[in-house]
Design an enzyme around this catalytic site. Sequence first.
Site, PDB file in Angstrom:
ATOM      1  N   ARG A 175       0.816  -1.218   0.000  1.00  0.00           N
ATOM      2  CA  ARG A 175       0.000   0.000   0.000  1.00  0.00           C
ATOM      3  C   ARG A 175       0.854   1.276   0.000  1.00  0.00           C
ATOM      4  NH1 ARG A 175      -2.193  -3.644  -1.439  1.00  0.00           N
ATOM      5  NH2 ARG A 175      -4.081  -4.633  -0.641  1.00  0.00           N
ATOM      6  N   SER A 225     -11.485  -1.394   2.659  1.00  0.00           N
ATOM      7  CA  SER A 225     -10.766  -1.873   3.842  1.00  0.00           C
ATOM      8  C   SER A 225     -10.138  -0.674   4.546  1.00  0.00           C
ATOM      9  CB  SER A 225      -9.693  -2.875   3.419  1.00  0.00           C
ATOM     10  OG  SER A 225      -9.028  -3.400   4.534  1.00  0.00           O
ATOM     11  N   GLU A 295      -5.539   2.551   5.973  1.00  0.00           N
ATOM     12  CA  GLU A 295      -5.339   2.650   4.525  1.00  0.00           C
ATOM     13  C   GLU A 295      -5.972   3.932   3.994  1.00  0.00           C
ATOM     14  OE1 GLU A 295      -6.262  -0.435   1.779  1.00  0.00           O
ATOM     15  OE2 GLU A 295      -5.617  -2.034   3.116  1.00  0.00           O
TER      16      GLU A 295
END
Length: 305
Positions: A175, A225, A295
């Site tokens: 990420r 998420s 995230e």
Amino acid sequence: MNDSFWRQLQEIAGEEHCSRQERMCRHTTFRIGGPAEYYVCPKRRQVAEIIALCQNHAVSWQVIGNGSNLLVGDKGISGLVIELGREASQVTVEGCTIKAEAGALLSMVAGKAAAHGLTGMEFASGIPGTIGGAVVMNAGAYGGEMKQIVTKATVLTVEGREKVLSLEELDFGYRRSWVLENHAIVLDTELVLEKGSPDAIREKMAQLRSQRSEKQPLEYPSAGSTFKRPEGYFAGKLIQDAGLRGYRVGDAQISEKHCGFVINRGAATASQIRQLISDVQKKVEEQFGVKLETEVRFLGEEEGY
């Protein structure tokens, strides 16, 4: 309001692609967010000129894609929001190579790949983001990541210079990417896939869509998420084991369907989402000694943060 900046912005992008006090709840999958002072949806070729305009007028700017990984503050965003979306979404396919502008939706590019019998992008077909955002975050799902299919990307650096980065230079991680860490803007991307059976590709995409629908709370607005996967753990499992399934702060809630998702039950504010995230992080760290990282990107301002 800076009238000179506003007039020049309209001259560059066209009046129909510019607005003031644009409600950001219309541009995020959370359906949350106050107004952007200025808002523009430009073509790829206009981005560098718009960034230069911001610098000349000392106007701050933010770039978004489909708003699928964002929480915008209740007070909104000062300065300019640049949406790389429908006006910067051209896609071409040549052999096993796909070239896509930053605003092209992952689902649309994956669909084109399937139509041309190209495999390798099935994992991305259900991710509700753009190619540009996916490259910035090295988006992934079901064992696939962008770093597996990206070969190069054209970016605009903070100095306003276009630069082509190779896969190695993009320096993808979990990420993260060189683009994220250097505050660059993805303009377009080249993907290389492999030949496959169109029927098999579509079947795989349908299977993944079914899994996503069964396991994720797609019936509610969310940013996907919410937390990164901690090394050696699963965020959703930690949250569940902490007794936080269904935990609410106003209309912000930990999904009862999947504890890794924070959802908007209808009228959640950014402040409520932030408070819920903070509560979850504190409880999980207290119980398991694991610090959950988000995230989700936070933009703009809100009370208390």
